[in-house]
Design a protein around this motif. Sequence first.
Motif, mmCIF file in Angstrom:
data_model
loop_
_atom_site.group_PDB
_atom_site.id
_atom_site.type_symbol
_atom_site.label_atom_id
_atom_site.label_comp_id
_atom_site.label_asym_id
_atom_site.label_seq_id
_atom_site.Cartn_x
_atom_site.Cartn_y
_atom_site.Cartn_z
ATOM 1 N N ARG B 252 -107.531 -64.643 26.500
ATOM 2 C CA ARG B 252 -107.543 -66.374 27.387
ATOM 3 C C ARG B 252 -108.819 -66.342 27.463
ATOM 4 N NH1 ARG B 252 -102.347 -67.094 31.771
ATOM 5 N NH2 ARG B 252 -101.237 -67.494 30.558
ATOM 6 N N LYS B 253 -109.299 -67.817 27.463
ATOM 7 C CA LYS B 253 -111.020 -67.860 28.276
ATOM 8 C C LYS B 253 -110.174 -68.490 29.449
ATOM 9 C CE LYS B 253 -112.952 -67.477 23.625
ATOM 10 N NZ LYS B 253 -113.246 -69.119 22.764
ATOM 11 N N GLY B 254 -111.933 -68.474 30.556
ATOM 12 C CA GLY B 254 -112.239 -69.107 31.418
ATOM 13 C C GLY B 254 -112.097 -68.143 32.152
ATOM 14 N N ASP B 255 -112.353 -68.895 33.239
ATOM 15 C CA ASP B 255 -112.087 -67.751 34.796
ATOM 16 C C ASP B 255 -111.381 -69.315 35.455
ATOM 17 O OD1 ASP B 255 -115.444 -66.763 37.353
ATOM 18 O OD2 ASP B 255 -112.887 -66.426 36.731
ATOM 19 N N ILE B 256 -111.292 -67.942 37.122
ATOM 20 C CA ILE B 256 -110.750 -68.541 38.148
ATOM 21 C C ILE B 256 -112.034 -68.288 39.146
ATOM 22 C CG2 ILE B 256 -107.879 -67.465 36.942
ATOM 23 C CD1 ILE B 256 -108.634 -65.090 38.768
ATOM 24 N N GLU B 257 -111.223 -69.234 39.643
ATOM 25 C CA GLU B 257 -111.502 -69.371 41.208
ATOM 26 C C GLU B 257 -111.082 -68.402 41.981
ATOM 27 O OE1 GLU B 257 -111.789 -74.133 41.702
ATOM 28 O OE2 GLU B 257 -110.922 -72.945 43.561
ATOM 29 N N GLY B 258 -112.137 -67.361 43.271
ATOM 30 C CA GLY B 258 -111.710 -66.711 43.408
ATOM 31 C C GLY B 258 -112.840 -65.626 43.653
ATOM 32 N N ASP B 259 -112.334 -65.044 44.538
ATOM 33 C CA ASP B 259 -113.614 -63.303 44.606
ATOM 34 C C ASP B 259 -112.822 -62.578 44.464
ATOM 35 O OD1 ASP B 259 -115.048 -64.823 48.361
ATOM 36 O OD2 ASP B 259 -115.251 -65.756 46.092
ATOM 37 N N VAL B 260 -114.226 -61.717 43.954
ATOM 38 C CA VAL B 260 -113.622 -60.487 42.908
ATOM 39 C C VAL B 260 -114.506 -59.426 43.635
ATOM 40 C CG1 VAL B 260 -112.719 -59.009 41.184
ATOM 41 C CG2 VAL B 260 -112.799 -61.387 41.082
ATOM 42 N N LEU B 356 -109.398 -61.694 34.045
ATOM 43 C CA LEU B 356 -109.052 -62.298 35.477
ATOM 44 C C LEU B 356 -108.323 -63.853 34.826
ATOM 45 C CD1 LEU B 356 -112.924 -62.010 37.351
ATOM 46 C CD2 LEU B 356 -109.754 -61.676 37.700
ATOM 47 N N PRO B 357 -108.701 -64.048 33.628
ATOM 48 C CA PRO B 357 -107.545 -65.501 33.257
ATOM 49 C C PRO B 357 -106.337 -65.522 33.336
ATOM 50 C CG PRO B 357 -109.549 -65.235 31.349
ATOM 51 C CD PRO B 357 -109.593 -63.669 32.449
ATOM 52 N N TRP B 358 -106.045 -64.341 33.867
ATOM 53 C CA TRP B 358 -104.213 -63.712 33.370
ATOM 54 C C TRP B 358 -103.723 -64.894 34.567
ATOM 55 C CZ3 TRP B 358 -102.280 -63.998 29.063
ATOM 56 C CH2 TRP B 358 -102.550 -63.405 28.042
ATOM 57 N N PHE B 359 -104.200 -64.736 35.569
ATOM 58 C CA PHE B 359 -104.215 -64.406 37.187
ATOM 59 C C PHE B 359 -104.136 -66.654 37.100
ATOM 60 C CE2 PHE B 359 -104.347 -60.679 38.849
ATOM 61 C CZ PHE B 359 -104.302 -59.765 38.253
ATOM 62 N N ARG B 360 -104.416 -67.068 35.625
ATOM 63 C CA ARG B 360 -103.903 -68.486 36.261
ATOM 64 C C ARG B 360 -102.474 -68.512 36.502
ATOM 65 N NH1 ARG B 360 -108.381 -70.081 32.800
ATOM 66 N NH2 ARG B 360 -107.029 -69.743 30.254
ATOM 67 N N ASP B 361 -101.584 -67.381 35.888
ATOM 68 C CA ASP B 361 -100.102 -67.443 36.307
ATOM 69 C C ASP B 361 -100.117 -67.207 37.682
ATOM 70 O OD1 ASP B 361 -99.656 -66.569 32.969
ATOM 71 O OD2 ASP B 361 -99.471 -68.379 33.607
ATOM 72 N N ALA B 362 -99.243 -67.836 39.037
ATOM 73 C CA ALA B 362 -99.645 -67.883 39.413
ATOM 74 C C ALA B 362 -98.358 -65.866 40.400
ATOM 75 C CB ALA B 362 -98.436 -68.674 40.852
ATOM 76 N N ARG B 447 -94.941 -60.391 38.305
ATOM 77 C CA ARG B 447 -95.018 -60.206 37.073
ATOM 78 C C ARG B 447 -96.195 -59.723 37.277
ATOM 79 N NH1 ARG B 447 -95.091 -63.786 32.611
ATOM 80 N NH2 ARG B 447 -96.552 -65.266 33.400
ATOM 81 N N SER B 448 -96.280 -58.929 35.887
ATOM 82 C CA SER B 448 -97.621 -57.296 35.423
ATOM 83 C C SER B 448 -97.867 -58.103 33.941
ATOM 84 C CB SER B 448 -97.428 -56.783 35.865
ATOM 85 O OG SER B 448 -96.809 -55.948 34.780
ATOM 86 N N ARG B 449 -99.799 -57.960 33.695
ATOM 87 C CA ARG B 449 -99.465 -58.274 31.849
ATOM 88 C C ARG B 449 -100.143 -56.946 32.304
ATOM 89 N NH1 ARG B 449 -98.854 -62.965 28.886
ATOM 90 N NH2 ARG B 449 -99.717 -60.895 27.682
ATOM 91 N N TYR B 450 -100.591 -56.391 30.446
ATOM 92 C CA TYR B 450 -100.993 -55.841 30.121
ATOM 93 C C TYR B 450 -101.393 -55.998 28.719
ATOM 94 C CZ TYR B 450 -102.492 -51.308 27.378
ATOM 95 O OH TYR B 450 -102.773 -50.624 26.640
ATOM 96 N N ILE B 451 -103.344 -55.752 28.971
ATOM 97 C CA ILE B 451 -104.577 -56.232 28.073
ATOM 98 C C ILE B 451 -104.577 -55.187 26.915
ATOM 99 C CG2 ILE B 451 -106.591 -57.253 27.297
ATOM 100 C CD1 ILE B 451 -104.183 -59.355 28.480
ATOM 101 N N ASN B 452 -104.305 -54.691 26.227
ATOM 102 C CA ASN B 452 -104.943 -53.669 25.163
ATOM 103 C C ASN B 452 -105.980 -53.965 24.302
ATOM 104 O OD1 ASN B 452 -104.822 -52.032 24.462
ATOM 105 N ND2 ASN B 452 -102.743 -52.297 22.639
ATOM 106 N N GLU B 453 -106.764 -53.662 25.571
ATOM 107 C CA GLU B 453 -108.068 -53.716 24.803
ATOM 108 C C GLU B 453 -109.135 -52.826 25.433
ATOM 109 O OE1 GLU B 453 -108.574 -58.335 24.923
ATOM 110 O OE2 GLU B 453 -110.870 -57.527 24.261
#
Lengths: 804, 672
Positions: B252-260, B356-362, B447-453
Motif C-alpha cells: 500500500r502506498k500513501g501515509d496516514i495521519e498520526g504521530d509515530v 503505516l499505510p495498513w493502519f488505514r484499516d481501523a 487484526r494484525s497484518r504481516y508484510i513479508n519484506e
Amino acid sequence: MAVIALDLRVRTRAFMNGASITTWVNRLALPCLVAVGAALRLFDGGRLSLRLDEGQSLHFALLSLKPYDATYQHTPSLFQAAAADVHPPGYLLLLHEWIARFGTDTVVLRIPSELAAIATIPLLYLLARRLYSHHIGLLASTLGAASPFWIWHAQEARMYSFLVLFATAATLGLVYAIEDRRIWGWVLFTLATGFGIYFHYFAFAVLAAHLVYVGIRASRLGLSVLKPAALVLAFLSVAYLPWIWMLVHFYRGAGDPNLAPPDAYAPLLLLSDFLLGYLNVAATSQVMAAWPLLVFLALAAGSFGAHPSWRGLLLWTILLVPTIGVFALSLTWKPIVSARYLIVVTPALFILLAVAVERILRGPIHLAAIALIATLMLLGLGVERTSPYNPAAEDFHQVADFVHEHSAAGDVVGISAGFNRYTYEYYSNDNLPTYLIPAPTAAPETKLDEAAIDRYVRSLAAGYKRLWMVYYLEDQGSAAVRHYLDYHFRGRTVEIGGRYGRNQAGDPASFVNVQLVLYEIPDLPQQPVQARPLTLGQLDWLTGSPSTTRYPDAPVLGSQGEMVRPIGWSTPEPEPLPRWGFGALSPPAPDDIISVFNPNRSAVKIQIQAHWKLGDIVTEIAVPALSDLEYSLTHWDSRAVGLALTVISSLPVTANRTELSGKQIIKRYGWDARVPSGQAYDGQVWAGGPQPPTPAQLVQLPCGGAEIWASHMQMGSGSFTVSRYLASGQQLAVQGGWTYDIRKGGIQRIASISARQLGYGNYELRVVRAGGRQPTSERIAYFGIGCTPPWLIPPRYRGGGGGD
Amino acid sequence: MARVSVLSFIVLGPEGSDGQYRLNQLASDLRTLKKRTELLVTGPDPQLLRRALRSASADLVCIWDPDLCSLEPSQIERFTQNLPAVWEVAVQSPTNRQDLVPLLIFRKETAIEVFARLQATATPLLAALLVARAWGYREVALSPDPVAPSSNHVRRFKPWGTRSLYTRAADWSQQKDVQAARKTSRRRRATLRVLILAGIPALGWWLVWLVNFTHAASLPLYGLLVLAQLINIFQVVGYWHAVWRLREPSRRKGDIEGDVDVYITTYNEPIEIVESTLAAAVAMRRPHRTYLLDDGRWQEMEQLAHRYGAVWLTRPDNRGHKAGNLNEALKRTGGDFFAVFDADQVPDAAFLERLLPWFRDADIAWVQAPQFYANQDMSFTAGGAMDQQAIFFGPVCEGMDGFDGVICCGTNFVMRRAAVDEIGGFKENSVTEDAATGLALHARGWRSRYINERLADGLAPEDLPAFLKQQRRWAQGNLEMLVRGLHTLNKVRPALGVQYVWAASNYLSGVSVLAYVALPCIFLLFGVQTVKLTTSDDFIAHFLPYIFLTVFIFVRSLDGHLRLRSVQVSFGLFPVHLSALVSAIVGRQIGFAVTPKVAQGGSAYTLVIPQLAAIALSLISIPVGLHRVVDASAITNSCWALFNIAMLAGIVRAASGSRAAEPMLSRAQEAA
C-alpha cells in the motif's frame, strides 16, 4: 529470485566445450569408464540360462518375415506375431537378421543388447555433460557403467538395452533441439524416438515425458521450437501408422504379461532394482529395510529443491511422468508395473543422483560417495549373478538338464504357462512328449474350472506314469492348474525352485520363478476313447515353426502310409501304434485303435457305429481341437459283427493315417461281418438276432448330456447307477439310480442324463439285476459332449425304455 | 591461452539504471553474436554467485558488474581469443583503478571454489581476484585497452542469503516485480493446496493404521510411538492449515495521519550495535520521533541518543523486563503509533512507509515485518537460527496473515497505541510478552497484518549458549500460553486459535524426538519390538507415502529452500523443549534473558550433554543390535538410529563454537 536466467532469450546455440577436457585424466576418464562398462557387459554373457523372455524373442525372431501356410495351420509372420504379442517388431527384426548371420547360440544372441548397452554409457555422459558439466557427466556415466540393472538387461536377448539407448539419445536430441536450436538435435530426437517406439511401447512413455516438458515450457520456448516439435510429432505419427494398422488387425491381448498389481512397496522395490539390480529376496528385503535413510535423503535433498532449472525440470519429468503414468494405469486399467519397462527412467535417475551427491557433499568427499555407490552397485551385481535365488534368473537350462538326466519311459512333460515352452525347448534334448497345460486353445481370460482342468489333464496323462511340470510361478493364469495338480496328483516332489509354495518364508528358493515339480500320475487306465492334446512337437510341426532340438513325436502319415514331412524338417520314425485301418476286411484286433488327428482349432465330430446282432450303437465323438484321439476298440465285444467309422467334419483331419480333406464328409468305412469277404461294405445298418450280453454304451445326446443305451441285456429289470472315477476317489456322478425293464431285449435307451451332471472321466455303470443277482459293472468312457444326429438312429430305436 | 567458442556470463544484478541499461544492451548484443553464450543474472552474494556458477553450462565464466562498466560485443570477441588456461584468471580492470574490478573470467570450477571462500562483500569481484592471487593464479589482461569505469558506483553491502523467502518485490522496487511476486505467490499457493489435498488421504491412511493398537508388539512402546506421531501429525496439520491461506504479497502506498514513535529497546547490548540501529532508525523516512529505551541505564547510551537526536528513556528498575520497558515508554510518549526494534535490528529507511499505510484499516492493531539475520553465515548456530526464522517468517507468517492474525514477534513491528491501551499495555507476566500481548489483542477482536519484506537486518545468536537461551525462553513462553492461556485462546477466532495452539505445540516436539531416539535403541539393545514383526511391512506401506508427501509439501512451501541445518537444529533442541514443557506444567518461572548479540567464543559441549548421550547410545546400540541378529527389523532400527545421529550432529556441531573465517576481503586488502 536467486538466479534469474535470461538465457532463454539470448542463448542461441548449444555448445560442447571440448576445451574443458584439458588434462589427461579428464581425457581418459570416459574411455576408461566405457571400457570397464563394456567388460562388465561382455564378460560371461552366455553363462546364465536363456530366460523366459529371451526364448520368446528367439521364437519370434525365427519366424519368417512373411506369413506361412502350413498343412493345417496358418503360421504368422514375424510382424503378425509381434502385433499379436506385447512388443513391437523392431528388436525382433534386428534379431532375425542377426540370427540369420550368426546363429542362435546364447552368447551370440545377447551381443546386440550388450553393444547397445555399451553405447549407452557415452551417450549418458554426453547428456549429463550437456545438462551440467563434464564432471557430472563422468559421475553419471560411472553409475551407468556400474549399474547391475543395466548390466542384467545388457546380457539379455531383449530390447531393453535398446530402449534405454534410444531414450537417452532422444533426450539428448531434444535438449540440443530446443535449448540450442540445433537442427541435428531434431534429427537425433526423431530418429531415436522413431526407433524407440518400434522397439518397445514404453518409448511412448519417454515421448510423453518429453511432451510434458515441452508443454510446461511452451510459453517460454516459443513458436520457433513448437513448430518443429509439431512437425516431428506428425512425422512420427505417420511413420507409426503401418504398425497401428497391424495392431488393429492382429492384436488380441493373448501375449500380454500377467503382472501383479503394484503395492505400496513397488516404488521402493523399483528403486532397489534400479540401483542394486535384481537381488534375491533376502537381500532385497534388507535393502528395503534401510528406508529410514531415504527420509534423511529427502530432507537433505530439500536443501536444493528450489524451483528446478530447466535441466532439473527435464530430468524430473523423465523420471516421474512414466513412473506415475504406469502406476496410474496399473491401478485403473491393468497392471503394467515392471522394473524392466521403467528402465527408461534410469538415465534421468543416474544424472539426478550424480547431481545430488555433488551438491549435498561439497568437495572431494562427493567422489568418495560416488565411489561408494558404484561399489554397492557392483556388490549388487555380484549377488545378481551368483545368487541361485535371483528371482529374475530363470534357469531353464538347469530344468531341462535335470529332466533329461532323471526322466524315464512313461514320463511326460507339462509346461505351464505356455510361454515357458520356447526357452524350455531351447534346452530340452529328450524325446518326451511335452504338453502345454492348460491347452493353447484356452483364452488367457478364460478361468478354467476344476472340471475343465481335470478333463484336460486326464486326456494327456492317461497311460503315463510321471508328469514333469515346468511352472513359471509369476504367471497368475497357471495357478488353477497348479492347484489342481498339487491336490489330485500324488507324490509331488519339487526338484528345482523351492520346496514350498510361492513366497513362503524360510525358503528363499520359493521365490525363484522357474520351478520343476515331479508328480506321480494316478492310475488312469487307458480309456476306450482317449483324446490327447497335441504335443508341442506336433504343434510345431503343424505350424511349420521349427523347435530348436525337438522333433514331433507323433508324425502324421499320408494316405499312402508315407511320412508327411513338415517343411524343413526330417522326422524320426516313432513306433507306430496299432491301428485298425479303413477298408479292413477283418474285425479289429483287441488292441486296435482308431486314431483321429485333429489339428484344427475347432472340435471335429466323428461317429463310430458298432454293429451288433440286435442293431447298431452309434457313438458320436467330438474330437477336441488340437488333439490326437485314440479310440480303443478293446471294449468292443468280439461278438460285434461290424464296425463303421463315420467322419462328419468340415475341417481336415487325419483318421487312421488317412488324411481327409476339409469339406463336409460323410464317409463310412468299416467292416461288417454280414458282408462276404471281398465285397465292399455299404454301411447299412444291420439289425436283428438274439442278444448276447454286452455292456451298456454311453451315447452322447444332441447338445449335451448322454444317454445310456443297453443292448443284449437279459436282465429283464433291475437298477443301475452311474459312478465317476476321479483321482481323489470314486464319486457318484449322478444321484440315485435308474430302473430298467427290458422285456423285448434288443437295444434300448435305459437312461438319459443331462450334460450338467456329467464331466470328463471314467464312469462305471453298476447294474443290479432284479432278483438279487450279483451286480455287474462296466467302465465306460465319457469324453466330451457331442450329438448323435437323430437321423442316424434307426427310428425304431429312438425313445422308449428306461427312465431317469 | 585456451581457445573456446562459448562463454557463460554471470552478471551481478544492477543496482542503478545505468547498470540496468548496460545489461539490456548486452542481452540484445549477444543475440547478434556469432559466439555461443549464455547469460545469468544474480546477486552479489557469494552464495548466489555460486549457485549461478553451478548453473552455468560453460566451463569458463565471465563475471561482470554492469554498474561499473559496459561490455561491447567487440570486447567479447577479443575475450574469446584470450581466455585463461587452467591456472589463470583473466581480469578487466583499468590501470589507474586497481580496486575496481568490473569483470573477471574464471574457470567455472575455480570460480566456485573462490566464491566458496568469500563472505558477503560489497566488492565481490575484487575479493575474488585477491583470493585467486593468493592462491597463485596468474592474472592476464583481457584486452590491451581496458575500458575505464564510467562510474564510481559502490555496491551497497547487503548480504542476500535466503532473501528469496521474503519476497521478490522489494528487489528493484518496481511495481511489475510486485505483480510478478503476486503471481508467483498465487501459483505457489495453488501448488501447495493441490499437494495438501493429496497429503490428506495419505495422512488419514497412516493415522488409521497408527491408532490400531493391534499392531503393537509392546503396548507401552507403541503408545509412546503413537503419542510422538500424534504430536507430529498435529504439527503437520497445523502447518498445512497455515500455508493453505498463504497471502499474496501486496503493498500500500500513501501515509496516514498520526504521530509515530520509534522505540529501540536495549539492555546492555554493545554500543556499536545499538548505534547502527539508532542511526538507521533516525534515518527512516516519514516523520517520527526516536526513543532509546535503555534498561541498562548507561551514560554512553544517553550520549549516543543525543548524538543522533533521539530521546534517551530509562527507568529506575527493570520490572517487567522488556514489556515493562515498553509500558513505561508508552506512559511517557504520546504518538498514535509506535514502532519497536530490538537493539540489533537495523531498520530500512522505508520501514515506516511500508507498514503505516495498513493502519488505514481501523481494526488493524499492529503490522509485523520479518526478522532477518545479517550474520547468518558467521556460524552454524547463526545459520540454523536464520533457517528457523526463514520458516517462521516465510510460509508460517504468510499463512497466518491469511487469517489476519500473525503473531506479534517482539520487534520489527508498528502498533496502534489505542489497541495496546485497550488491553492495559504489554503483558509483563510472560517471558514471551510479545506473543501474549498479541494474543490478548486478537482476543479483543483486533487484526494484525504481516508484510513479508526485508525491512530490517538483525543479528542471530552466533553461539550455542545464546541460542539455547533464546530457544528456552521462546519454548517456555509458548508452552505456558498453551498450558495457562486456554481461556484467552477461547476468545479468539477458531481458525486463529488453532494457529496459536499449533505455533505453541511446535515446542512439544521434544517429546517426539525423545521417542524417536529411544525406540530404536530399545530394540537394538534389548530386542523389544515396538511394532509387530508381521505388520512391519504394513508400517512402511502406510508411513512412507505420508512422510514423503509431508516433506515434499514442506520443501515446496519454502520454495525449495529447506536447509537440513534447520531440521537438525530443531531436532537437537529436544532437551530444551522438554525442560520448558516441564517448567510450564509445574509453573516454574524463568527470568527474562536478553539474547546475547555477540559470540562469547569457545565450545559449549557441556550444554549438549543430553544430545551427546543420545548419539553415544545410538552408536553403541547399532553394533549390539546387529550382532544379535541381522534381519529387516535390525536394519531398519539401525538406519533409524543413524538418522538420529545425523540429526543430532547438527547441534553438536553448533556446540563446537566454530565460526566462519574472517572476511577474505579484509585480509586480501591487507595483502594488496
